[in-house]
Structure formats: structure tokens, C-alpha cells
Design a protein around this motif. Structure first.
Motif, PDB file in Angstrom:
ATOM      1  N   ALA A 186       0.736  -1.165   0.000  1.00 14.67           N
ATOM      2  CA  ALA A 186      -0.019  -0.048  -0.055  1.00 14.67           C
ATOM      3  C   ALA A 186       0.855   1.235   0.076  1.00 14.67           C
ATOM      4  O   ALA A 186       0.512   2.234  -0.369  1.00 14.67           O
ATOM      5  N   THR A 187       2.041   1.267   0.615  1.00 14.05           N
ATOM      6  CA  THR A 187       2.905   2.254   0.782  1.00 14.05           C
ATOM      7  C   THR A 187       4.343   2.200   0.197  1.00 14.05           C
ATOM      8  O   THR A 187       5.101   3.238   0.247  1.00 14.05           O
ATOM      9  N   VAL A 188       4.823   0.957  -0.024  1.00 17.36           N
ATOM     10  CA  VAL A 188       6.143   0.888  -0.472  1.00 17.36           C
ATOM     11  C   VAL A 188       6.258  -0.080  -1.949  1.00 17.36           C
ATOM     12  O   VAL A 188       5.243  -0.794  -2.051  1.00 17.36           O
ATOM     13  N   GLU A 189       7.095   0.213  -2.856  1.00 16.25           N
ATOM     14  CA  GLU A 189       6.910  -0.404  -3.977  1.00 16.25           C
ATOM     15  C   GLU A 189       7.617  -1.997  -4.119  1.00 16.25           C
ATOM     16  O   GLU A 189       8.249  -2.299  -2.852  1.00 16.25           O
ATOM     17  N   THR A 190       7.300  -2.741  -5.133  1.00 12.40           N
ATOM     18  CA  THR A 190       7.753  -4.008  -4.817  1.00 12.40           C
ATOM     19  C   THR A 190       9.188  -4.055  -4.750  1.00 12.40           C
ATOM     20  O   THR A 190       9.602  -5.232  -4.078  1.00 12.40           O
ATOM     21  N   THR A 191      10.048  -3.457  -5.298  1.00 14.30           N
ATOM     22  CA  THR A 191      11.469  -3.534  -5.412  1.00 14.30           C
ATOM     23  C   THR A 191      11.887  -3.605  -3.658  1.00 14.30           C
ATOM     24  O   THR A 191      12.948  -4.147  -3.418  1.00 14.30           O
ATOM     25  N   GLU A 192      11.396  -2.551  -3.210  1.00 14.28           N
ATOM     26  CA  GLU A 192      11.765  -2.196  -1.829  1.00 14.28           C
ATOM     27  C   GLU A 192      11.487  -3.399  -0.809  1.00 14.28           C
ATOM     28  O   GLU A 192      12.085  -3.963  -0.017  1.00 14.28           O
ATOM     29  N   ILE A 193      10.204  -3.957  -1.152  1.00 15.29           N
ATOM     30  CA  ILE A 193       9.418  -5.017  -0.385  1.00 15.29           C
ATOM     31  C   ILE A 193      10.546  -6.361  -0.701  1.00 15.29           C
ATOM     32  O   ILE A 193      10.934  -6.991   0.396  1.00 15.29           O
ATOM     33  N   ALA A 194      11.164  -6.451  -1.663  1.00 17.21           N
ATOM     34  CA  ALA A 194      11.971  -7.604  -1.955  1.00 17.21           C
ATOM     35  C   ALA A 194      13.139  -7.505  -1.145  1.00 17.21           C
ATOM     36  O   ALA A 194      13.878  -8.242  -0.658  1.00 17.21           O
ATOM     37  N   PHE A 195      13.746  -6.157  -1.222  1.00 22.68           N
ATOM     38  CA  PHE A 195      14.926  -5.998  -0.494  1.00 22.68           C
ATOM     39  C   PHE A 195      14.858  -6.218   1.037  1.00 22.68           C
ATOM     40  O   PHE A 195      15.569  -6.910   1.771  1.00 22.68           O
ATOM     41  N   ARG A 224      12.549  -7.825   2.529  1.00 17.40           N
ATOM     42  CA  ARG A 224      12.025  -9.426   2.984  1.00 17.40           C
ATOM     43  C   ARG A 224      13.540 -10.213   2.872  1.00 17.40           C
ATOM     44  O   ARG A 224      13.688 -11.033   3.639  1.00 17.40           O
ATOM     45  N   ASN A 225      14.608  -9.767   1.886  1.00 24.40           N
ATOM     46  CA  ASN A 225      15.525 -10.650   1.992  1.00 24.40           C
ATOM     47  C   ASN A 225      16.627 -10.198   3.142  1.00 24.40           C
ATOM     48  O   ASN A 225      17.204 -10.932   3.657  1.00 24.40           O
ATOM     49  N   ALA A 226      16.887  -8.894   3.466  1.00 27.59           N
ATOM     50  CA  ALA A 226      17.408  -8.391   4.495  1.00 27.59           C
ATOM     51  C   ALA A 226      17.131  -8.938   5.886  1.00 27.59           C
ATOM     52  O   ALA A 226      17.832  -9.494   6.619  1.00 27.59           O
ATOM     53  N   PHE A 227      15.817  -8.687   6.161  1.00 24.89           N
ATOM     54  CA  PHE A 227      15.252  -9.335   7.595  1.00 24.89           C
ATOM     55  C   PHE A 227      15.145 -10.847   7.550  1.00 24.89           C
ATOM     56  O   PHE A 227      15.399 -11.270   8.674  1.00 24.89           O
ATOM     57  N   LEU A 268      22.650 -14.403   0.974  1.00 31.06           N
ATOM     58  CA  LEU A 268      23.988 -13.742   0.786  1.00 31.06           C
ATOM     59  C   LEU A 268      23.918 -12.869  -0.408  1.00 31.06           C
ATOM     60  O   LEU A 268      24.487 -11.701  -0.286  1.00 31.06           O
ATOM     61  N   PHE A 269      23.533 -13.591  -1.596  1.00 30.06           N
ATOM     62  CA  PHE A 269      23.438 -12.761  -2.733  1.00 30.06           C
ATOM     63  C   PHE A 269      22.366 -11.921  -2.900  1.00 30.06           C
ATOM     64  O   PHE A 269      22.445 -10.817  -3.539  1.00 30.06           O
ATOM     65  N   TRP A 270      21.312 -12.361  -2.419  1.00 31.92           N
ATOM     66  CA  TRP A 270      19.877 -11.729  -2.819  1.00 31.92           C
ATOM     67  C   TRP A 270      19.769 -10.347  -2.044  1.00 31.92           C
ATOM     68  O   TRP A 270      19.421  -9.303  -2.615  1.00 31.92           O
ATOM     69  N   VAL A 295       9.236  -6.370   8.188  1.00 32.88           N
ATOM     70  CA  VAL A 295       9.844  -7.560   8.904  1.00 32.88           C
ATOM     71  C   VAL A 295       9.004  -8.614   9.038  1.00 32.88           C
ATOM     72  O   VAL A 295       9.695  -9.861   9.039  1.00 32.88           O
ATOM     73  N   GLY A 296       7.670  -8.685   8.947  1.00 34.94           N
ATOM     74  CA  GLY A 296       6.961  -9.933   8.832  1.00 34.94           C
ATOM     75  C   GLY A 296       7.494 -10.692   7.611  1.00 34.94           C
ATOM     76  O   GLY A 296       7.240 -11.919   7.447  1.00 34.94           O
ATOM     77  N   CYS A 297       7.546  -9.842   6.614  1.00 33.96           N
ATOM     78  CA  CYS A 297       7.924 -10.607   5.136  1.00 33.96           C
ATOM     79  C   CYS A 297       8.930 -11.421   5.543  1.00 33.96           C
ATOM     80  O   CYS A 297       9.161 -12.685   4.763  1.00 33.96           O
ATOM     81  N   GLY A 298       9.985 -10.746   6.038  1.00 33.43           N
ATOM     82  CA  GLY A 298      11.351 -11.605   6.172  1.00 33.43           C
ATOM     83  C   GLY A 298      11.234 -12.650   7.206  1.00 33.43           C
ATOM     84  O   GLY A 298      11.618 -13.846   6.734  1.00 33.43           O
TER      85      GLY A 298
END
Length: 303
Positions: free
Chosen positions: A34-43, A45-48, A187-189, A213-216
């Protein structure tokens, strides 16, 4: 004897927990979208996800995972990131029932990829299941009707690319331990997914952090639970449990977003789930047959 008897129950409970985790990840993605782009969500999700994974991988006394196949991981993670972006976009912009239903078509594409990539033999019954599954995909997508949306093709693309990823994971699992595969993937993602996110970057606000955080956590937890379930039980027995993700997201989609399940999606999802369940069953039967006859006459070709 008791631990052996308890193994199927433990596998079923682990698969159920994995399924619920993936369902909650899908809800977290939709809320964050609703407030964040898909690319940011993917990042994020991987970081967390990597942060959640490190305590499991880096336990005291456990050596750091090592591999001699870094170029193969690079290729696997590039393709995997494409699949992730397509899948996350679908969850964020399509009705959840359609996005999740189409994601279950991945085993259909895996069967085809295994034939052309791994030279596996597939006989009539599994080809019929694949054909039936594609019928289910068409029933959901409905390219002949006014209800057709090009966005549905993004969900189909996610399933196709996920099939390629599944083949790559199958190959990597033959040369590296499962934890090594997961560790180097994340580690690559993380840096790889940061690059496209920077072009659309804006800092999340308020509750959005909780969804990210929940995504990750839910995504990584679902993966770990899934791999442990498959160690204890058979795919054919556990696959139907994984289908519980669909009613979970349908109910939550109705409750949180006011979405309703249309007839075409329900019928198409039913066909896809039945087809993929049969494919999983046949693969398990053939694996048992090959293991039984391997010492004396070698594995028989697939059906």
C-alpha cells in the motif's frame, strides 16, 4: 520405534506451520504494498530474512557454510530475484486468491523443465496431469474474456521462473547441504535486491516496518519449516497440506481487503491443486520404486 511413528505427524505439523508462515508472508506483502514499491519489499524481505536466518546457520560450534560453486549461486539468485519480484508484484496488485492459485502451477512447469533440462522421462499420466493443470491456469486467467488482466501474466511468469529456480535448487542440493544453499542464496539476494530498490527508494513509515519485518521472518521461517518437513515426510503426503495456504489467504483477503472469491478462480484453483497433488504423488511413487529396485536392476524411468 516411537520416534519413527511420530515422524509423519511431526512432518505434517511442520508443513502446516510452513504453510501458515507463507500465507502470513503474502498478507504482509499485500499490506506493505500500500505504501512501498515491490522492489523495496523484496529487499527488506531478503535483509530481514537473512537476519532471521543467521542464528540458525551460525550456531555455536557449527562451521560457516562453504561452497565451491559461487558462480552457480549467482545465476540461481538472479533468476530467483526475477521470480520474487514477479510474485511479490502479483500479491500486491492482484486479488490474493488469483495470485496464490497461480503460484501453485509451478510444479506443472517444473515437470516440463525437468524433461528438457534434466532429461527426465515423463509418461502419459503425468503429462495428462500437466495438461489438466494448464486448463486450470486458463480458467483463472481467462484470456478470451473481458475479465482478463495482463497483470495475471505476471503471476504466471512468476510460476514459470520459480520452476527454473526449483530445478537449480535440485541441482545445487546434490553438491551442497540445504543450509548452504539457503545461506548463499540470501547472501547474494540482499545486495542484489538493493540495486533496483534504490531507484524507487523512500523510507517506510510507521506500521509498514512491521509488515516488512513480517515478510522476512515469515518467509524465512516458512522455508526452514518446509525443508525440515520434507526431511521427515513424503512430498505426496505433505503437498495437500501446503494447499491450506489458499483458504488462509482467501479468508484474510476477505477480512482485511474485502476481496471475494469468484467462481472461475475457485474452479481453476481446484484443477491446479488436484493436478499438482497427483504429480507429487507420482514422483513419490517413482522415487520409492527406484530406491527399492536400484540395488538389483536400477531405477525405472518416470511415468
Amino acid at each position: 520405534m516411537a520416534p519413527v511413528q511420530a515422524a509423519p505427524l511431526r512432518a505434517a505439523l511442520l508443513m502446516l506451520a510452513s504453510t501458515l508462515s507463507f500465507g502470513l508472508m503474502a498478507i504482509s506483502i499485500r499490506l506493505a504494498s500500500a505504501t512501498v514499491e515491490t522492489t523495496e519489499i523484496a529487499f527488506f524481505r531478503n535483509a530481514f530474512g537473512l537476519l532471521a536466518l543467521l542464528p540458525v546457520i551460525l550456531r555455536p560450534g557449527k562451521p560457516l557454510p562453504r561452497t565451491a560453486h559461487l558462480p552457480r549461486y549467482l545465476v540461481r539468485t538472479v533468476i530467483g530475484l526475477c521470480s520474487m519480484l514477479c510474485g511479490f508484484w502479483s500479491i500486491g496488485h492482484l486479488p490474493l486468491s488469483q495470485a496464490v492459485s497461480l503460484s501453485y502451477s509451478t510444479p506443472l512447469f517444473v515437470t516440463i523443465a525437468a524433461v528438457f533440462w534434466l532429461r527426465e522421462k515423463v509418461h502419459v499420466r503425468r503429462w495428462m496431469a500437466v495438461a489438466a493443470g494448464f486448463t486450470g491456469v486458463l480458467v483463472i486467467v481467462r484470456p478470451w474474456s473481458e475479465a482478463f488482466s495482463p497483470g495475471l501474466l505476471v503471476a504466471v511468469a512468476a510460476a514459470v521462473i520459480s520452476a527454473i529456480v526449483a530445478i537449480q535448487i535440485k541441482q545445487l542440493s546434490r553438491i551442497d547441504a540445504p543450509d548452504t544453499v539457503v545461506f548463499y542464496t540470501y547472501l547474494f539476494w540482499v545486495p542484489m535486491s538493493l540495486v533496483p530498490a534504490l531507484f524507487q527508494w523512500h523510507w517506510p513509515q510507521g506500521m509498514t516496518w512491521l509488515w516488512l519485518v513480517g515478510c522476512g521472518i515469515f518467509g524465512t521461517g516458512g522455508q526452514l519449516l518446509w525443508t525440515r518437513a520434507l526431511r521427515l515426510g513424503e512430498v505426496s503426503a505433505l503437498q495437500p497440506i501446503s494447499f491450506m495456504q489458499l483458504p488462509v489467504v482467501i479468508v484474510l483477503g476477505w477480512w482485511l481487503f474485502g476481496e471475494t472469491l469468484d467462481l472461475s478462480t475457485a474452479v481453476g484453483a481446484g484443477i491446479i491443486l488436484a493436478s499438482t497433488a497427483y504429480i507429487a504423488h507420482r514422483e513419490a511413487v517413482l522415487a520409492r520404486r527406484a530406491a527399492t529396485h536400484a540395488p538389483s536392476e536400477g531405477a525405472k524411468p518416470g511415468e
